[in-house]
Design a protein around this motif. Structure first.
Motif, PDB file in Angstrom:
ATOM      1  N   ARG A 130       0.495  -1.209  -0.151  1.00 29.72           N
ATOM      2  CA  ARG A 130      -0.335  -0.145  -0.352  1.00 29.72           C
ATOM      3  C   ARG A 130       1.124   1.343   0.208  1.00 29.72           C
ATOM      4  O   ARG A 130       1.507   1.229   1.228  1.00 29.72           O
ATOM      5  CB  ARG A 130      -0.957  -0.235   1.425  1.00 29.72           C
ATOM      6  CG  ARG A 130      -1.986   0.987   1.221  1.00 29.72           C
ATOM      7  CD  ARG A 130      -2.654   0.839   2.745  1.00 29.72           C
ATOM      8  NE  ARG A 130      -4.008   2.830   2.553  1.00 29.72           N
ATOM      9  CZ  ARG A 130      -4.045   2.689   4.045  1.00 29.72           C
ATOM     10  NH1 ARG A 130      -3.828   1.938   5.094  1.00 29.72           N
ATOM     11  NH2 ARG A 130      -5.134   3.318   4.210  1.00 29.72           N
ATOM     12  N   PHE A 131       0.293   2.483  -0.973  1.00 27.21           N
ATOM     13  CA  PHE A 131       1.283   3.264  -0.537  1.00 27.21           C
ATOM     14  C   PHE A 131       0.935   4.427   0.426  1.00 27.21           C
ATOM     15  O   PHE A 131      -0.791   4.914  -0.068  1.00 27.21           O
ATOM     16  CB  PHE A 131       1.104   4.156  -2.468  1.00 27.21           C
ATOM     17  CG  PHE A 131       2.547   3.313  -3.414  1.00 27.21           C
ATOM     18  CD1 PHE A 131       3.291   1.997  -2.796  1.00 27.21           C
ATOM     19  CD2 PHE A 131       2.577   3.547  -4.836  1.00 27.21           C
ATOM     20  CE1 PHE A 131       3.801   0.990  -3.631  1.00 27.21           C
ATOM     21  CE2 PHE A 131       3.335   2.649  -5.805  1.00 27.21           C
ATOM     22  CZ  PHE A 131       4.163   1.561  -4.923  1.00 27.21           C
ATOM     23  N   LEU A 132       1.248   5.425   0.559  1.00 24.55           N
ATOM     24  CA  LEU A 132       0.961   6.054   1.412  1.00 24.55           C
ATOM     25  C   LEU A 132       1.546   7.312   1.207  1.00 24.55           C
ATOM     26  O   LEU A 132       2.281   7.953   1.827  1.00 24.55           O
ATOM     27  CB  LEU A 132       1.517   5.673   3.128  1.00 24.55           C
ATOM     28  CG  LEU A 132       0.377   4.254   3.340  1.00 24.55           C
ATOM     29  CD1 LEU A 132       1.361   4.180   4.590  1.00 24.55           C
ATOM     30  CD2 LEU A 132      -0.969   4.411   3.539  1.00 24.55           C
ATOM     31  N   GLY A 133       1.202   7.897   0.361  1.00 21.75           N
ATOM     32  CA  GLY A 133       1.849   9.782  -0.216  1.00 21.75           C
ATOM     33  C   GLY A 133       1.379  10.456   0.503  1.00 21.75           C
ATOM     34  O   GLY A 133       1.919  11.450   0.807  1.00 21.75           O
ATOM     35  N   ASN A 134      -0.001  10.337   1.337  1.00 18.72           N
ATOM     36  CA  ASN A 134      -0.858  11.535   1.306  1.00 18.72           C
ATOM     37  C   ASN A 134      -1.011  11.765   3.168  1.00 18.72           C
ATOM     38  O   ASN A 134      -0.896  10.409   3.854  1.00 18.72           O
ATOM     39  CB  ASN A 134      -2.999  10.902   1.369  1.00 18.72           C
ATOM     40  CG  ASN A 134      -3.706  11.711   2.218  1.00 18.72           C
ATOM     41  OD1 ASN A 134      -3.654  11.830   3.311  1.00 18.72           O
ATOM     42  ND2 ASN A 134      -3.819  12.885   1.540  1.00 18.72           N
ATOM     43  N   ALA A 135       0.177  12.759   4.031  1.00 19.72           N
ATOM     44  CA  ALA A 135       0.181  12.448   4.618  1.00 19.72           C
ATOM     45  C   ALA A 135      -0.842  11.970   6.217  1.00 19.72           C
ATOM     46  O   ALA A 135      -0.609  11.338   7.023  1.00 19.72           O
ATOM     47  CB  ALA A 135       0.362  13.662   5.031  1.00 19.72           C
ATOM     48  N   LEU A 136      -2.615  12.320   6.189  1.00 20.11           N
ATOM     49  CA  LEU A 136      -3.568  12.079   7.245  1.00 20.11           C
ATOM     50  C   LEU A 136      -3.355  10.290   6.819  1.00 20.11           C
ATOM     51  O   LEU A 136      -3.904   9.950   7.354  1.00 20.11           O
ATOM     52  CB  LEU A 136      -4.573  12.806   6.500  1.00 20.11           C
ATOM     53  CG  LEU A 136      -4.533  14.659   6.988  1.00 20.11           C
ATOM     54  CD1 LEU A 136      -5.353  15.245   6.834  1.00 20.11           C
ATOM     55  CD2 LEU A 136      -3.391  14.309   8.835  1.00 20.11           C
ATOM     56  N   GLU A 137      -3.581   9.986   5.724  1.00 23.62           N
ATOM     57  CA  GLU A 137      -3.487   8.497   5.123  1.00 23.62           C
ATOM     58  C   GLU A 137      -2.693   7.497   5.844  1.00 23.62           C
ATOM     59  O   GLU A 137      -3.203   6.722   6.199  1.00 23.62           O
ATOM     60  CB  GLU A 137      -3.618   8.526   3.861  1.00 23.62           C
ATOM     61  CG  GLU A 137      -4.865   8.388   3.179  1.00 23.62           C
ATOM     62  CD  GLU A 137      -6.378   8.053   4.030  1.00 23.62           C
ATOM     63  OE1 GLU A 137      -6.131   6.398   3.374  1.00 23.62           O
ATOM     64  OE2 GLU A 137      -7.157   8.009   3.335  1.00 23.62           O
ATOM     65  N   ALA A 138      -1.428   8.304   6.054  1.00 25.45           N
ATOM     66  CA  ALA A 138      -0.494   7.519   6.275  1.00 25.45           C
ATOM     67  C   ALA A 138      -0.522   8.002   7.893  1.00 25.45           C
ATOM     68  O   ALA A 138       0.037   6.615   8.432  1.00 25.45           O
ATOM     69  CB  ALA A 138       0.966   8.178   5.744  1.00 25.45           C
ATOM     70  N   PHE A 139      -0.977   8.426   8.121  1.00 28.23           N
ATOM     71  CA  PHE A 139      -1.245   8.804  10.087  1.00 28.23           C
ATOM     72  C   PHE A 139      -1.914   8.054  10.076  1.00 28.23           C
ATOM     73  O   PHE A 139      -1.629   7.114  11.609  1.00 28.23           O
ATOM     74  CB  PHE A 139      -1.108   9.929  10.379  1.00 28.23           C
ATOM     75  CG  PHE A 139      -1.052  10.413  12.041  1.00 28.23           C
ATOM     76  CD1 PHE A 139      -0.592   9.736  12.987  1.00 28.23           C
ATOM     77  CD2 PHE A 139      -2.634  11.086  12.292  1.00 28.23           C
ATOM     78  CE1 PHE A 139      -0.382   9.943  14.365  1.00 28.23           C
ATOM     79  CE2 PHE A 139      -2.807  10.602  13.858  1.00 28.23           C
ATOM     80  CZ  PHE A 139      -2.204  10.289  15.061  1.00 28.23           C
ATOM     81  N   ASN A 140      -2.529   8.277   9.756  1.00 33.86           N
ATOM     82  CA  ASN A 140      -4.301   6.925   9.497  1.00 33.86           C
ATOM     83  C   ASN A 140      -3.915   5.699  10.147  1.00 33.86           C
ATOM     84  O   ASN A 140      -4.711   4.598  10.465  1.00 33.86           O
ATOM     85  CB  ASN A 140      -5.954   7.314   9.027  1.00 33.86           C
ATOM     86  CG  ASN A 140      -6.420   7.811  10.198  1.00 33.86           C
ATOM     87  OD1 ASN A 140      -6.846   7.692  11.275  1.00 33.86           O
ATOM     88  ND2 ASN A 140      -7.475   8.763   9.583  1.00 33.86           N
ATOM     89  N   ALA A 141      -3.200   4.859   8.822  1.00 33.69           N
ATOM     90  CA  ALA A 141      -2.993   4.158   8.364  1.00 33.69           C
ATOM     91  C   ALA A 141      -1.658   3.325  10.236  1.00 33.69           C
ATOM     92  O   ALA A 141      -1.981   2.756  10.431  1.00 33.69           O
ATOM     93  CB  ALA A 141      -1.448   3.862   8.153  1.00 33.69           C
ATOM     94  N   LYS A 142      -1.567   4.107  10.679  1.00 35.65           N
ATOM     95  CA  LYS A 142      -0.977   3.980  12.330  1.00 35.65           C
ATOM     96  C   LYS A 142      -1.918   3.406  13.368  1.00 35.65           C
ATOM     97  O   LYS A 142      -1.404   2.866  14.131  1.00 35.65           O
ATOM     98  CB  LYS A 142       0.744   4.908  12.590  1.00 35.65           C
ATOM     99  CG  LYS A 142       1.932   4.969  11.349  1.00 35.65           C
ATOM    100  CD  LYS A 142       2.965   5.823  11.125  1.00 35.65           C
ATOM    101  CE  LYS A 142       3.759   6.180  10.806  1.00 35.65           C
ATOM    102  NZ  LYS A 142       3.132   6.601   9.432  1.00 35.65           N
TER     103      LYS A 142
END
Length: 615
Positions: A199-211
């Motif tokens: 999964r590619f996490l380029g969006n900052a909010l998406e990356a935080f929510n992934a964690k």
């Protein structure tokens, strides 16, 4: 930013020299070769009721040590007893006294006000358990149990002790890049793992929510993120059962995202998960330290490594600034769940704090224990600059567990040299099927093996090299390799930032501009400054066949000084997707030429080789 902080904190050299002196003292011997070192955090009130014991490791160790850190105001009086022999070291009047304590005999030590590693406990190889009684000036005493990991938690010990055999294919039929991918080297590497579909996490909010989702089983709503209340309720009703959590970053901050993550870590620590956190010591300010050190004191199964390089004497004499200049730059967030499908690894270029999540700071004025950012004061240590970055997420299965086990080889590194314990050995008989390999770089311990890897990748490219990196300041070997690539007709396209609004950004921006000046006639260079964010992504693609997603910048700091990590990937679909990420930056950038304005004084300063080697 980091060299700026290193210069500001140069007064710490005296303390570092003291620690180096400790390190050179003779001690008890065990099996193995490494010095296994741990940090135990003690408070005035002690761990939470029912908290797990503190684990120390003797894996492959000739010596095991536990440094005691106090977060209490005032003194802590320590009384202890172990089931085996112990060596107690305590600094007194700037001298180090060592006391040998027999099995079953009591010992005592005193930790001063917020003492930071002035007392070391060194259990002998046969010692499995110690009990400490801690008495403070401001509260009732408490007991804390220290147990050897190998006997107290065999499952964790097995993960830490894992060593894989990499079956290498016959190189005769491999392409040049495949030979580099499969080659054995001094760089710490995993074996080849399936690439899957990251999964590619380029969006900052998406990356935080992934964690957040990895820890809680649910995402934070946009409304909750917009409100930015770090004490808002967190829904753990769908949280996975986690056995192991790993966070490794340049630094962690006391801000909205940092505090929210710390609360989620506390939830899992209270349920027995082992949490390992590795960050750079000199970049943790008092606000930041308080959150994670208090977490480690409340839950002894929260293991905290505040990284500070303590070099061998010859290297330290060569440049004592290394002690506070060399950083822990590995970027990984990982969880191992009881249900393997819910395990996660997230890695790339991001740190874990608000500038990597939001375009503007949250209003945290109602929370005096958290950091208040100042967008208009970029030369303060509370500056705020939003970053555009990239990570990949791996989910479930054997690949995640392999990466986590490889990370354990770094956690269980030798304290003296910082070299990771050996994770993989090589044997013939493999088949070239592509996939991915995780790597860990400790350049001053592995002979700059990551630098050699990048030189080999550049030399193996036949048609194209495309990459994005925020900082450009090549070591000599990489400069020569890129020039060889240009001479044989390889198309080289580079996307990099121009403006760097950070402390010491004038140095980094000038180095990037010197790179543009030197290479714009040879390569296609695109300047990309995505306001209000600033580029921080590190992706390298070679011949559309092999890609590297990493924490590594294309500068001397990453190849000479800092620990780094990343994944090499040979998988056509994933590599094509990664190149498209780079191209999306390129179409929004501006071609750079060689006509660059750099102040004369800065040009002269950066013309000094010793200065450029710091960046």
């Amino acid at each position: 930013m980091r060299i700026f902080l290193a210069l500001v904190l140069a007064v710490g050299l005296a303390g570092c020299a003291r620690d180096a002196a400790r390190q050179n003292m003779a001690t008890q011997s065990g099996t193995g070769a490494r010095h296994a070192h741990a940090q135990l955090y003690l408070s005035a009130t002690g761990p939470e009721a029912g908290a797990r014991s503190f684990l120390f490791s003797g894996l492959d160790a000739a010596r095991s040590s536990i440094a005691l850190y106090s977060i209490a105001d005032g003194e802590l009086a320590i009384e202890g007893r172990c089931d085996g022999a112990l060596l107690l070291r305590q600094e007194t009047s700037n001298e180090i006294a060592a006391q040998r304590v027999a099995a079953g005999k009591s010992f005592a030590a005193t930790l001063g006000h917020r003492s930071r590693g002035d007392v070391w406990l060194e259990p002998a190889a046969e010692t499995s358990r110690c009990t400490l009684r801690v008495n403070s000036q401001r509260g009732a005493g408490y007991d804390i149990v220290l147990e050897r990991e190998e006997t107290a938690d065999p499952a964790l010990a097995a993960l830490d002790a894992r060593r894989d055999t990499c079956l290498l294919p016959d190189t005769a039929r491999l392409s040049p890049l495949e030979r580099v991918f499969y080659a054995p080297r001094d760089l710490s590497q995993s074996c080849v793992m399936p690439a899957g579909t990251p999964r590619f996490l380029g969006n900052a909010l998406e990356a935080f929510n992934a964690k957040v989702e990895a820890l809680t089983g649910a995402r934070l709503s946009q409304a909750a993120l917009d409100a930015g209340n770090p004490t808002a309720p967190i829904d753990f009703s769908r949280a996975p059962q986690l056995d192991y959590i790993w966070l490794s970053y340049l630094n962690l901050r006391a801000d909205y995202s940092g505090y929210m993550i710390s609360r989620m870590l506390a939830y899992h620590a209270a349920r027995g998960a082992v949490v390992r956190i590795a960050v750079t010591d000199v970049l943790m300010l008092p606000f930041d330290r308080a959150i994670y050190e208090e977490l480690a004191a409340r839950y002894p199964n929260v293991q905290l490594q505040l990284f500070r390089w303590e070099g061998e004497s010859a290297d330290a004499r060569e440049n004592p600034l290394h002690t506070i200049h060399r950083d822990q730059h590995i970027k990984v967030f990982a969880t191992l769940a009881r249900d393997p499908a819910r395990s996660r690894v997230i890695m790339g270029g991001r740190n874990l704090h608000d500038p990597f999540v939001f375009d503007a700071p949250r209003d945290l004025s109602a929370f005096p224990f958290l950091r208040s950012y100042k967008v208009d004061q970029q030369l303060t240590l509370s500056f705020f600059l939003a970053y555009e970055d990239f990570e990949i997420e791996l989910r479930g299965g054997a690949t995640v567990r392999s990466v986590v086990a490889h990370l354990a080889s770094y956690w269980n590194r030798d304290h003296a040299s910082q070299r990771p314990r050996t994770f993989s050995i090589n044997a013939p008989g493999g088949v070239a099927q592509g996939g991915m390999r995780h790597f860990i770089s400790v350049p001053y311990a592995d002979g700059r093996a990551q630098e050699a890897l990048f030189v080999e990748l550049i030399d193996a490219a036949q048609s194209s090299i495309v990459f994005t990196a925020p900082f450009l300041n090549l070591p000599t070997s990489l400069d020569a390799a890129l020039r060889r690539a240009a001479a044989r007709g390889v198309e080289v396209r580079i996307i990099a930032r121009v403006d760097i609004d950070e402390p010491a950004g004038a140095f980094s921006a000038a180095l990037n501009k010197l790179f543009f000046e030197d290479y714009a006639d040879l390569f296609t260079i695109i300047g990309y400054d995505p306001h209000p964010r600033t580029l921080h992504t590190k992706i390298y693609v070679f011949d559309r066949q092999l890609a590297v997603v990493t924490s590594t910048n294309l500068n001397q700091r990453s190849f000479l000084h800092d620990t780094e990590n990343g994944v090499m990937i040979i998988d056509p679909a994933t590599v094509a997707r990664l190149e498209s990420v780079i191209e999306a930056y390129a179409v929004r950038g501006i071609p750079m030429g060689t006509e660059i304005d750099i102040p004369f004084a800065m040009r002269a300063l950066l013309g000094i080789a010793g200065v450029r080697r710091l960046f």
